[in-house]
Design an enzyme around this catalytic site. Structure first.
Site, mmCIF file in Angstrom:
data_model
loop_
_atom_site.group_PDB
_atom_site.id
_atom_site.type_symbol
_atom_site.label_atom_id
_atom_site.label_comp_id
_atom_site.label_asym_id
_atom_site.label_seq_id
_atom_site.Cartn_x
_atom_site.Cartn_y
_atom_site.Cartn_z
ATOM 1 N NE ARG A 1 -2.469 1.880 2.990
ATOM 2 C CZ ARG A 1 -2.464 1.852 4.326
ATOM 3 N NH1 ARG A 1 -3.069 0.896 4.985
ATOM 4 N NH2 ARG A 1 -1.872 2.802 4.998
ATOM 5 C CG HIS B 1 -7.290 2.441 5.399
ATOM 6 N ND1 HIS B 1 -7.475 1.175 4.912
ATOM 7 C CD2 HIS B 1 -8.484 2.839 5.917
ATOM 8 C CE1 HIS B 1 -8.732 0.812 5.125
ATOM 9 N NE2 HIS B 1 -9.365 1.794 5.735
ATOM 10 C CE1 TYR C 1 -0.155 2.201 8.364
ATOM 11 C CE2 TYR C 1 -1.190 3.950 9.626
ATOM 12 C CZ TYR C 1 -1.167 3.141 8.511
ATOM 13 O OH TYR C 1 -2.114 3.284 7.550
HETATM 14 C C1 LIG Z 1 -16.200 -6.329 10.008
HETATM 15 C C2 LIG Z 1 -15.350 -5.098 10.047
HETATM 16 N N1 LIG Z 1 -14.436 -4.928 11.027
HETATM 17 C C3 LIG Z 1 -13.669 -3.831 11.038
HETATM 18 C C4 LIG Z 1 -13.802 -2.862 10.081
HETATM 19 C C5 LIG Z 1 -12.929 -1.614 10.126
HETATM 20 N N2 LIG Z 1 -11.972 -1.655 8.985
HETATM 21 C C6 LIG Z 1 -12.168 -0.892 7.891
HETATM 22 S S1 LIG Z 1 -10.967 -1.133 6.742
HETATM 23 C C7 LIG Z 1 -10.156 -2.248 7.722
HETATM 24 C C8 LIG Z 1 -8.876 -2.900 7.258
HETATM 25 C C9 LIG Z 1 -9.059 -3.941 6.211
HETATM 26 O O1 LIG Z 1 -7.819 -4.303 5.668
HETATM 27 P P1 LIG Z 1 -7.695 -5.250 4.425
HETATM 28 O O2 LIG Z 1 -8.688 -6.364 4.511
HETATM 29 O O3 LIG Z 1 -6.274 -5.630 4.281
HETATM 30 O O4 LIG Z 1 -8.141 -4.343 3.177
HETATM 31 P P2 LIG Z 1 -7.440 -3.015 2.589
HETATM 32 O O5 LIG Z 1 -8.110 -1.863 3.268
HETATM 33 O O6 LIG Z 1 -5.994 -3.078 2.899
HETATM 34 O O7 LIG Z 1 -7.718 -3.050 1.125
HETATM 35 C C10 LIG Z 1 -10.831 -2.417 8.932
HETATM 36 C C11 LIG Z 1 -10.378 -3.307 10.006
HETATM 37 C C12 LIG Z 1 -14.779 -3.051 9.087
HETATM 38 N N3 LIG Z 1 -14.970 -2.188 8.085
HETATM 39 N N4 LIG Z 1 -15.531 -4.183 9.073
#
Ligand SMILES: Cc1ncc(C[n+]2csc(CCOP(=O)(O)OP(=O)(O)O)c2C)c(N)n1
Ligand SMILES: [Mg+2]
Length: 355
Positions: A254, A258, A267
């Site tokens: 990335r 985010h 971080y």
């Molecule tokens: C069920 C749930 N738990 C927590 C969140 C909060 N949250 C939003 S994005 C994220 C990180 C997800 O990371 P990843 O699966 O690696 O996807 P990326 O954003 O890196 O594409 C989290 C924990 C959420 N949206 N849904």
């Protein structure tokens, strides 16, 4: 006992670099290569313009997908229009590759109901924000296609973090057991907001998860649009031929926050980000096409201009929508709405009218 091959660990690549010559993908002619370029540029333009629109206060919080475009464009080009796409918020604009107007996606990020498309119009499901909950939906749809003996397959996109969620496991397992024609596409950008991949799993590679579901796993360079295309085409062909699901781990890093509300300097490894930005996916594909003699500056300029125009029209159309009726916040939430909803709505209307 079913024989399960170990998942492959080596990253598949097609686009070369200083040490490796360019490869080629069988079955893609020059016009296919340019169409793929058009798609990757459209997504890049959407993403870069959206960050600007966000800063101008014209859209809300936005999940940046800079350097994820190769995973999205490469995989969609391996699909047919009848195939279903299940995006996460990271693939919010993937519908553009199915002819969805930019105004629709921009409206979604504006929190406006004109951003709610009918999935059946594009075979693109709603953008899923809860992590991984769309994996069982996609597995169910794909299984349904199999039961009805229809040709269509489904692809579901999720991140590295989603592989720690129960719904990912349930969906992948269900797809494996039912032989559903599903491509499980994991964008491993090595971060789940501020949680690094090392805190996410003890597995050597995410692709190893495929072994546990008894399905094939492919590992591919996520910044190589041609390698992503080829890997997805293989998975789609297997699914269509009755061979069941495939897990694809597309490895990237990335290189953007985010989302617009995040400051990753707290971080992330800033030097690594700089390194990765040097090998970002649009520039790499452009270099490949130029070395091949398929792309010159005038074609590239024209394609970029078309995308920029589409975005200008998109934001103008999204902003021309009349404001949404605030009643939508309350409607369809309860069969028997509490009495307070009426007065809450009245109060909201009063505030919005500025009285
Ligand atoms: C069920 C749930 N738990 C927590 C969140 C909060 N949250 C939003 S994005 C994220 C990180 C997800 O990371 P990843 O699966 O690696 O996807 P990326 O954003 O890196 O594409 C989290 C924990 C959420 N949206 N849904
Ligand atoms: Mg991630």
């Amino acid at each position: 006992m079913a024989q399960v091959l170990p998942a492959e660990h080596e990253l598949r690549r097609v686009i070369g670099d200083e040490s490796t010559p360019d490869g080629e993908v069988e079955g893609l002619d020059e016009s296919d290569l340019i169409e793929l370029y058009r798609s990757i540029v459209l997504l890049r333009t959407y993403d870069e313009r959206s960050v600007v629109y966000h800063r101008q206060g014209r859209i809300g919080t936005y999940a940046i997908f800079w350097n994820h475009e190769a995973m999205q464009a490469g995989s969609v080009h391996a699909l047919e229009d009848e195939d279903w796409i299940f995006p996460s918020y990271r693939e919010s604009a993937i519908g553009l590759l199915r002819g969805m107007p930019p105004a629709t996606v921009l409206s979604w990020w504006r929190g406006h109901p004109s951003g709610w498309w009918n999935p059946a119009d594009y075979n693109v499901a709603s953008i899923c924000v809860p992590i991984g909950t769309h994996v069982p939906h996609a597995a169910g749809l794909a299984w349904g296609k199999k039961l009805k003996r229809e040709r269509a397959v489904a692809i579901v996109y999720f991140g590295d973090g989603a592989t720690s969620e129960g719904s990912f496991h349930e969906g992948a397992n269900l797809a494996g057991v039912t032989g559903a024609p599903l491509v499980l596409f994991c964008n491993n950008n090595q971060w789940a907001i501020s949680t690094p991949i090392t805190a996410q799993t003890k597995a050597e590679a995410l692709v190893d998860k495929a072994v546990g579901y008894g399905i094939p796993g492919i590992r591919v360079d996520g910044a190589d649009v041609l390698a992503v295309f080829e890997a997805t085409r293989e998975a789609v062909e297997r699914a269509r031929d009755g061979g069941g699901p495939t897990f694809i781990e597309a490895v990237t890093y990335r290189t953007a926050p985010h989302a617009t509300a995040d400051d990753p300097r707290a971080y992330i490894d800033v030097e690594r980000v700089e390194e990765e930005r040097k090998r970002e996916c649009v520039g790499r594909y452009e270099g490949y096409l130029r070395r091949l003699g398929v792309l010159d500056e005038s074609i590239a300029e024209q394609i970029r201009a078309e995308a920029a125009d589409a975005m200008r029209r998109g934001i103008a159309d999204a902003e021309a929508e009349p404001p949404a009726d605030p009643e939508l916040l309350f409607a369809n939430a309860y069969v028997d709405p509490p009495a307070s909803f009426g007065s809450d709505l009245q109060e909201l209307r009063r505030i919005l009218s500025g009285e």
